[in-house]
Design a protein around this motif. Structure first.
Motif, PDB file in Angstrom:
ATOM      1  N   UNK A 110     -18.015  14.511 -20.720  1.00 19.42           N
ATOM      2  CA  UNK A 110     -18.255  14.538 -19.274  1.00 19.42           C
ATOM      3  C   UNK A 110     -17.563  13.339 -18.653  1.00 19.42           C
ATOM      4  N   UNK A 111     -17.017  13.532 -17.473  1.00 16.30           N
ATOM      5  CA  UNK A 111     -16.480  12.440 -16.652  1.00 16.30           C
ATOM      6  C   UNK A 111     -17.039  12.663 -15.247  1.00 16.30           C
ATOM      7  N   UNK A 112     -18.070  11.947 -14.904  1.00 18.87           N
ATOM      8  CA  UNK A 112     -18.786  12.164 -13.644  1.00 18.87           C
ATOM      9  C   UNK A 112     -18.458  11.042 -12.670  1.00 18.87           C
ATOM     10  N   UNK A 113     -17.972  11.414 -11.497  1.00 18.92           N
ATOM     11  CA  UNK A 113     -17.730  10.458 -10.415  1.00 18.92           C
ATOM     12  C   UNK A 113     -18.719  10.754  -9.294  1.00 18.92           C
ATOM     13  N   UNK A 114     -19.389   9.719  -8.818  1.00 14.60           N
ATOM     14  CA  UNK A 114     -20.376   9.857  -7.751  1.00 14.60           C
ATOM     15  C   UNK A 114     -19.780   9.325  -6.448  1.00 14.60           C
ATOM     16  N   UNK A 115     -19.471  10.227  -5.548  1.00 10.56           N
ATOM     17  CA  UNK A 115     -18.875   9.868  -4.262  1.00 10.56           C
ATOM     18  C   UNK A 115     -19.974   9.531  -3.266  1.00 10.56           C
ATOM     19  N   UNK A 116     -19.814   8.402  -2.573  1.00  7.77           N
ATOM     20  CA  UNK A 116     -20.837   8.008  -1.612  1.00  7.77           C
ATOM     21  C   UNK A 116     -20.374   8.165  -0.166  1.00  7.77           C
ATOM     22  N   UNK A 117     -19.075   7.972   0.098  1.00  6.45           N
ATOM     23  CA  UNK A 117     -18.583   8.092   1.473  1.00  6.45           C
ATOM     24  C   UNK A 117     -17.073   8.277   1.466  1.00  6.45           C
ATOM     25  N   UNK A 118     -16.591   9.127   2.371  1.00  5.85           N
ATOM     26  CA  UNK A 118     -15.152   9.351   2.548  1.00  5.85           C
ATOM     27  C   UNK A 118     -14.837   9.140   4.018  1.00  5.85           C
ATOM     28  N   UNK A 119     -13.911   8.229   4.320  1.00  6.23           N
ATOM     29  CA  UNK A 119     -13.560   7.947   5.708  1.00  6.23           C
ATOM     30  C   UNK A 119     -12.073   8.149   5.946  1.00  6.23           C
ATOM     31  N   UNK A 120     -11.745   8.571   7.163  1.00  4.58           N
ATOM     32  CA  UNK A 120     -10.369   8.712   7.616  1.00  4.58           C
ATOM     33  C   UNK A 120     -10.155   7.769   8.778  1.00  4.58           C
ATOM     34  N   UNK A 121      -8.996   7.107   8.806  1.00  2.00           N
ATOM     35  CA  UNK A 121      -8.662   6.204   9.907  1.00  2.00           C
ATOM     36  C   UNK A 121      -7.369   6.654  10.570  1.00  2.00           C
ATOM     37  N   UNK A 122      -7.399   6.644  11.907  1.00  2.00           N
ATOM     38  CA  UNK A 122      -6.248   7.068  12.701  1.00  2.00           C
ATOM     39  C   UNK A 122      -6.206   6.258  13.987  1.00  2.00           C
ATOM     40  N   UNK A 123      -5.158   5.413  14.113  1.00  2.00           N
ATOM     41  CA  UNK A 123      -4.964   4.607  15.329  1.00  2.00           C
ATOM     42  C   UNK A 123      -6.230   3.839  15.698  1.00  2.00           C
ATOM     43  N   UNK A 124      -6.834   3.199  14.720  1.00  2.00           N
ATOM     44  CA  UNK A 124      -8.012   2.389  14.970  1.00  2.00           C
ATOM     45  C   UNK A 124      -9.311   3.156  15.000  1.00  2.00           C
ATOM     46  N   UNK A 125      -9.239   4.472  15.025  1.00  2.00           N
ATOM     47  CA  UNK A 125     -10.452   5.291  15.026  1.00  2.00           C
ATOM     48  C   UNK A 125     -10.816   5.649  13.586  1.00  2.00           C
ATOM     49  N   UNK A 126     -12.104   5.731  13.319  1.00  2.00           N
ATOM     50  CA  UNK A 126     -12.572   6.050  11.973  1.00  2.00           C
ATOM     51  C   UNK A 126     -13.453   7.282  12.015  1.00  2.00           C
ATOM     52  N   UNK A 127     -13.197   8.200  11.088  1.00  2.00           N
ATOM     53  CA  UNK A 127     -13.958   9.428  11.001  1.00  2.00           C
ATOM     54  C   UNK A 127     -14.633   9.505   9.634  1.00  2.00           C
ATOM     55  N   UNK A 128     -15.874   9.909   9.618  1.00  2.00           N
ATOM     56  CA  UNK A 128     -16.583  10.117   8.368  1.00  2.00           C
ATOM     57  C   UNK A 128     -16.430  11.575   7.957  1.00  2.00           C
ATOM     58  N   UNK A 129     -15.968  11.801   6.760  1.00  2.00           N
ATOM     59  CA  UNK A 129     -15.838  13.152   6.233  1.00  2.00           C
ATOM     60  C   UNK A 129     -17.136  13.489   5.506  1.00  2.00           C
TER      61      UNK A 129
END
Length: 321
Positions: free
Chosen positions: A48-67
């Protein structure tokens, strides 16, 4: 000794994420639907290879979006903190469930504006990420924690354009990005140095057959296929998978492999292999029985080298003789 199979992670580990654009007759300000998936290639000696993702963010021209991460019951059982309590907000993905050209969606879809973006994936210390592997050689798999030194994975800029489909894949090559400490029981480190951003509209896959007569012989023998960019390459100048443990810089001699993977075969049958998410272009594929140790540079002996061309959204069939 524990070693990874020389294989490319089609992400993550290849992480594939999909950006689906609006109709061509829309204006430049119309939003684009964005979602993220994950895919992987197998690794040796790990069940098993388990990765636990906690947060994914996108940044565009100073703006940040949470996926938004998709909800999953798996996180309750898989992602545990230092006190073995569940981290319910994390999403656990066993990378071995999505190998080669397969992928698993890990996010909800959000609308984003066309433009240039950067993406950050948070994997904090004690996120619950781990591998199951026989680390001490007693024949039983143990749980070994996985950490990201910076507690996050940052990726190169990419562009979301209006019209058509904008599909991307983040490909993690564990052979490049995973550092296994010498100390038994220490956490393994996942570094972003083995990550490539792939535009799925400009990429395809490679698959092929290795005949039984060309498979490596011996009880513990493994047959590997290495992928190199370009054709008409000198087989004597094809390098191994040797990288600096901390910086991730390539230390091997000759051409650096794009990826590599183990050939899968049953007893008395031909073998098969697959390398997913490869940018379009011309490539050389090299077949070897040589051992490739992660902590030193080796001269690999290749039994056969073939060439292929990757075309967008197709699987190139590349069979060895």
């Amino acid at each position: 000794m524990i070693k990874f199979s020389k294989s490319a992670l089609a992400l993550v580990i290849s992480s594939s994420f999909f950006l689906i654009a609006c109709d061509d007759d829309s204006t430049d300000s119309d939003p684009v639907a964005f979602s993220l998936s994950v895919s992987d290639a197998p690794v040796d000696n790990a069940s098993k290879v388990v990765v636990c993702f906690s947060e994914i963010t996108l940044k565009n021209e100073g703006k940040e979006f949470i996926l938004p991460i998709l909800p999953s019951d798996a996180g309750v059982d898989e992602c545990l903190d230092q006190d073995d309590l569940p981290i319910t907000e994390n999403l656990a993905i066993n990378l071995l469930d999505a190998q080669g050209s397969d992928s698993i969606e890990i996010s909800e879809t959000i609308d984003v504006e066309p433009g240039e973006y950067q993406m950050r994936v948070a994997v904090p210390d004690f996120s619950g990420s781990y591998v199951m592997t026989d680390e001490d050689g007693d024949g039983t798999d143990e749980k070994v924690l996985v950490e990201v030194p910076s507690q996050e994975l940052k990726f190169s800029k990419f562009t979301v354009t209006q019209g058509g489909d904008a599909n991307f894949t983040l490909e993690f090559d564990l052979r490049k990005s995973m550092n296994i400490p010498n100390k038994e029981g220490a956490a393994w480190h996942l570094k972003p140095n083995g990550v490539r951003l792939i535009d799925n509209n400009q990429a395809g896959h490679i698959a092929g057959i290795v005949p039984e007569a060309s498979l490596c012989e011996g009880e513990d023998a493994a047959t590997f296929v290495y992928l190199y960019e370009g054709i008409e390459l000198d087989p004597k100048n094809l390098g191994d998978m040797y990288y600096h443990a901390e910086s991730g810089d390539y230390l091997g001699e000759g051409e650096e492999p794009v990826a590599s993977t183990e050939v899968i075969a049953e007893v008395q049958s031909d073998g098969s292999y697959e390398i997913g998410f490869v940018a379009i272009g011309e490539y050389s594929l090299a077949l070897t029985c040589s051992t490739d140790l992660p902590e030193s540079s080796e001269v690999l002996v290749f039994e056969q080298v073939i060439e292929t061309t990757v075309v967008e959204k197709q699987t190139a069939q590349a069979d060895f003789l």
